[in-house]
Design an enzyme around this catalytic site. Sequence first.
Site, PDB file in Angstrom:
ATOM      1  N   SER A   1      12.967   5.347   0.562  1.00  0.00           N
ATOM      2  CA  SER A   1      13.871   4.756   1.549  1.00  0.00           C
ATOM      3  C   SER A   1      13.641   3.261   1.443  1.00  0.00           C
ATOM      4  CB  SER A   1      13.669   5.372   2.610  1.00  0.00           C
ATOM      5  OG  SER A   1      14.239   6.746   2.796  1.00  0.00           O
TER       6      SER A   1
ATOM      7  N   ASP B   1      -2.654  -4.889   2.495  1.00  0.00           N
ATOM      8  CA  ASP B   1      -3.462  -4.538   3.774  1.00  0.00           C
ATOM      9  C   ASP B   1      -4.795  -4.314   3.839  1.00  0.00           C
ATOM     10  OD1 ASP B   1      -2.857  -2.162   2.339  1.00  0.00           O
ATOM     11  OD2 ASP B   1      -2.325  -1.085   3.926  1.00  0.00           O
TER      12      ASP B   1
END
Length: 491
Positions: A61, A250
């Site tokens: 998405s 991250d």
Amino acid sequence: MAKKAILVITDGIGYSSGMEYNAFYNAQKPTYDKLFSNTPHSFIETHGLSVGLPEGQMGNSEVGHMSMGSGRVLYQDLVKISLSLSENRFRDNEAFRELLAKSSRLHLIGLMSDGGVHSHIDHFMGIADIAAKEGKEVFLHLITDGRDVSPTSAKKYLAQVEKHLGANIKIATVSGRFYSMDRDNRWERVQKGYEAIVKAEPKTTLNPSEYIDASYAKNETDEFIEPIAFDGYDGMSDNDSVLMINFRSDRMREITTAIGESNFSSFEKSDIKLHVATITEYDKNFSYPVLFKKDSPKNTLSEVISSAGLRQLHTAETEKYAHVTFFFNGGIDEPYENETRVLIPSPNVRTYDEKPQMSAKEVGEVVLKGMDEAYDFIVVNFANGDMVGHTGNLEAAKIAVNTVDSELGKILQKAKEMDYSVLITSDHGNCEEMRDDDGNILTNHTAGKVWCFVEAEGVSRVEDGGLNNIAPTILKLMGLEIPKEMDHSLV
């Protein structure tokens, strides 16, 4: 005067030739049946290179909405770096050249696997080869994976690395990602990775393959292999160059902070001056050179509509709200001038097969009201096909499709009355393949095509294309100029 248009994103509804486990094919969908009979439509690619992902990789998405909203293919970091290496452009990267110029010794630190989530072994070895050819002494600090790939696959990747070893390329350390890729401020773990990488402590006389075997014998799988330095490596020295090669940020922030920040205080560190660079931007507060900076696309669909002084409405339920706002707008958090955002809460259920209708009716009502309020452009995401598709429940997914079909019917009817053009497509597929040929449940996105329907005056044909063609098609329907940064329209 600009014409009005609606972009309806039917998340997770795609095309599959298989019928038995196809929730879309088997659902009651009178609106879609009419669209197939009466409305110009085509196929759209939503995966792999067409959305800037590696060839064959299923879409998602985030990249789907970025592609739709920007009107161009935005290559993801993995692909961007791979292309730079395969096209022999990496060696000319300015930040890389400057890093090489600062020292005769280069340390490469990153995850040793082909998982493609945080890093890729081809990047690791490609960079090592370039630096070695430039006469640099290259030290490899291999972080073993075991999470994005099999838990005991390290020796397979080690064999690939060993093909590149020579006078100028040596394996300095090995450490499990549990230590060197922590992201939860567990500094006692990071310290172990740091001490092996920077201080060469502790050391083993075993070779890397033997050390991995010894770790397995202690029931340490790849993720948890204790950090170790190998004979012949004595640690980092003043003025050494260091390149962090993971493209995902991250899990590299902590080890990068420990190695590179002079005011670091979470544990005691060596007082040496290093030249650190990162392959992508890990943190806005870092001042290290970055080899591949993030692209912020200019002239996205939302920006062009706003610049034309027109009003736009973006709406979805919670699960897809970030996609029709932040991602659709090219990674911009703040709304543009005259851009209204409406968030509808998703239902509070454990999994969405418990309520496959989700909040589609309420989302649809926002669109109908938006037409009453004469918004020039409306973008809406119906999450059902994807979120219910992820549960693997075929019967619930059929209800999800029927729900979206019902909302589409209402939107198309009102759009006709209010003189809106409507483009209907999906960011990727999901619910059209709920099981594989053996009947095993599938919960993932599909790597296939989706439909693109265009209900608009004067449109009799829609070309096949990609999600990158959606924004220019909307602009064409609205009678607005397509900026040079965008790809071509499908109508």
